[in-house]
Design a protein around this motif. Structure first.
Motif, PDB file in Angstrom:
ATOM      1  N   UNK A  30       0.865  -1.172   0.000  1.00 58.68           N
ATOM      2  CA  UNK A  30       0.000   0.000   0.000  1.00 58.68           C
ATOM      3  C   UNK A  30       0.907   1.229   0.000  1.00 58.68           C
ATOM      4  N   UNK A  31       0.777   2.052  -1.025  1.00 55.37           N
ATOM      5  CA  UNK A  31       1.597   3.262  -1.162  1.00 55.37           C
ATOM      6  C   UNK A  31       0.660   4.454  -1.101  1.00 55.37           C
ATOM      7  N   UNK A  32       0.927   5.372  -0.179  1.00 60.68           N
ATOM      8  CA  UNK A  32       0.105   6.576  -0.073  1.00 60.68           C
ATOM      9  C   UNK A  32       0.977   7.805  -0.300  1.00 60.68           C
ATOM     10  N   UNK A  33       0.384   8.788  -0.942  1.00 56.45           N
ATOM     11  CA  UNK A  33       1.059  10.071  -1.157  1.00 56.45           C
ATOM     12  C   UNK A  33       0.045  11.173  -0.902  1.00 56.45           C
ATOM     13  N   UNK A  34       0.537  12.358  -0.549  1.00 50.15           N
ATOM     14  CA  UNK A  34      -0.393  13.464  -0.323  1.00 50.15           C
ATOM     15  C   UNK A  34      -1.085  13.857  -1.625  1.00 50.15           C
ATOM     16  N   UNK A  35      -2.268  14.431  -1.504  1.00 49.76           N
ATOM     17  CA  UNK A  35      -2.933  15.004  -2.673  1.00 49.76           C
ATOM     18  C   UNK A  35      -1.990  16.044  -3.281  1.00 49.76           C
ATOM     19  N   UNK A  36      -2.113  16.288  -4.575  1.00 49.31           N
ATOM     20  CA  UNK A  36      -1.184  17.200  -5.247  1.00 49.31           C
ATOM     21  C   UNK A  36      -1.214  18.614  -4.682  1.00 49.31           C
ATOM     22  N   UNK A  37      -0.029  19.220  -4.636  1.00 49.39           N
ATOM     23  CA  UNK A  37       0.101  20.626  -4.267  1.00 49.39           C
ATOM     24  C   UNK A  37      -0.422  21.476  -5.432  1.00 49.39           C
ATOM     25  N   UNK A  38      -0.718  22.748  -5.196  1.00 51.66           N
ATOM     26  CA  UNK A  38      -1.304  23.589  -6.241  1.00 51.66           C
ATOM     27  C   UNK A  38      -0.524  23.617  -7.562  1.00 51.66           C
ATOM     28  N   UNK A  39       0.780  23.754  -7.522  1.00 50.48           N
ATOM     29  CA  UNK A  39       1.581  23.812  -8.756  1.00 50.48           C
ATOM     30  C   UNK A  39       1.444  22.501  -9.539  1.00 50.48           C
ATOM     31  N   UNK A  40       1.449  21.407  -8.825  1.00 56.65           N
ATOM     32  CA  UNK A  40       1.309  20.064  -9.391  1.00 56.65           C
ATOM     33  C   UNK A  40      -0.090  19.900  -9.996  1.00 56.65           C
ATOM     34  N   UNK A  41      -1.126  20.250  -9.229  1.00 61.30           N
ATOM     35  CA  UNK A  41      -2.507  20.117  -9.682  1.00 61.30           C
ATOM     36  C   UNK A  41      -2.783  21.007 -10.888  1.00 61.30           C
ATOM     37  N   UNK A  42      -2.213  22.201 -10.889  1.00 59.97           N
ATOM     38  CA  UNK A  42      -2.419  23.124 -12.012  1.00 59.97           C
ATOM     39  C   UNK A  42      -1.817  22.560 -13.293  1.00 59.97           C
ATOM     40  N   UNK A  43      -0.605  22.041 -13.230  1.00 55.56           N
ATOM     41  CA  UNK A  43       0.032  21.475 -14.426  1.00 55.56           C
ATOM     42  C   UNK A  43      -0.802  20.315 -14.972  1.00 55.56           C
ATOM     43  N   UNK A  44      -1.260  19.445 -14.095  1.00 54.96           N
ATOM     44  CA  UNK A  44      -2.076  18.309 -14.507  1.00 54.96           C
ATOM     45  C   UNK A  44      -3.399  18.768 -15.112  1.00 54.96           C
ATOM     46  N   UNK A  45      -4.069  19.668 -14.444  1.00 54.63           N
ATOM     47  CA  UNK A  45      -5.367  20.158 -14.924  1.00 54.63           C
ATOM     48  C   UNK A  45      -5.243  20.835 -16.279  1.00 54.63           C
ATOM     49  N   UNK A  46      -4.240  21.694 -16.426  1.00 52.47           N
ATOM     50  CA  UNK A  46      -4.094  22.416 -17.687  1.00 52.47           C
ATOM     51  C   UNK A  46      -3.675  21.491 -18.828  1.00 52.47           C
ATOM     52  N   UNK A  47      -2.874  20.472 -18.543  1.00 53.17           N
ATOM     53  CA  UNK A  47      -2.542  19.509 -19.589  1.00 53.17           C
ATOM     54  C   UNK A  47      -3.799  18.758 -20.015  1.00 53.17           C
TER      55      UNK A  47
END
Length: 186
Positions: A30-47
């Motif tokens: 089981x691997x857990x990571x935090x939800x994306x930070x804003x810069x990360x989420x923005x890059x993903x969303x815009x792509x």
């Protein structure tokens, strides 16, 4: 040799993880990571926006794809959650009724962060290759880079790397040029 007292994590273990974390099953762990930070989420969303119009909706591009944010992908015993994934509609004519996908995507995008880069590169990339994902893009919003890979006989072949404001037109999305600079938070 593995400790006989330990067991592989199960889907039930994954379901018990708190909502503020992304949970995946990789090689029985089981691997857990935090939800994306804003810069990360923005890059993903815009792509996703850049690809969604021409490839998912067919606006100004060829269409023929499903482009989805954070789909839960079941590949054998692995449960992975890439930032973005795409399926050619010729392989998957309709979306499944389940909350997950059992058909390997044709394309996956992982957005790298300090907390996810090792898992994305070392753990997840080999799983994607072994299960027939055709292309992977790795986006780093801090370094402002995009690396595009193609699956060649179960191994990743770097097609090209882009940075900053480079125009991107590369497989499997080479029919339309994407302005890379639009992904970065100012």
């Amino acid at each position: 040799m593995a400790d006989p007292a330990t067991r592989d994590a199960t889907y039930e273990d994954l379901l018990q993880v708190e909502d503020h974390l992304v949970a995946e099953l990789i090689h029985g762990q089981l691997v857990t990571t935090p939800r994306p930070a804003p810069r990360h989420a923005r890059a993903s969303s815009l792509l996703g926006v850049e690809l969604g119009g021409p490839y998912d909706k067919g606006h100004g591009g060829p269409g023929g794809w499903w482009i989805l944010d954070e789909p839960e992908v079941h590949l054998g015993s692995h449960v992975l959650v890439p930032e973005l994934a795409g399926w050619r509609r010729e392989r998957m004519p309709g979306l499944p009724e389940t909350a997950w996908f059992e058909l390997a995507p044709d394309w996956v995008c992982e957005v790298l962060s300090e907390s996810t880069a090792r898992v994305d590169r070392v753990e997840k990339l080999p799983v994607y290759a072994a299960h027939g994902v055709g292309h992977v893009w790795l986006v780093d919003p801090v370094l402002r880079t995009l690396e595009a890979y193609a699956n060649h006989e179960g191994h990743w072949l770097l097609l090209n790397a882009f940075e900053n404001d480079d125009p991107v037109a590369i497989a499997p999305f080479d029919a339309v040029t994407i302005p890379l600079g639009g992904l970065w938070a100012d």
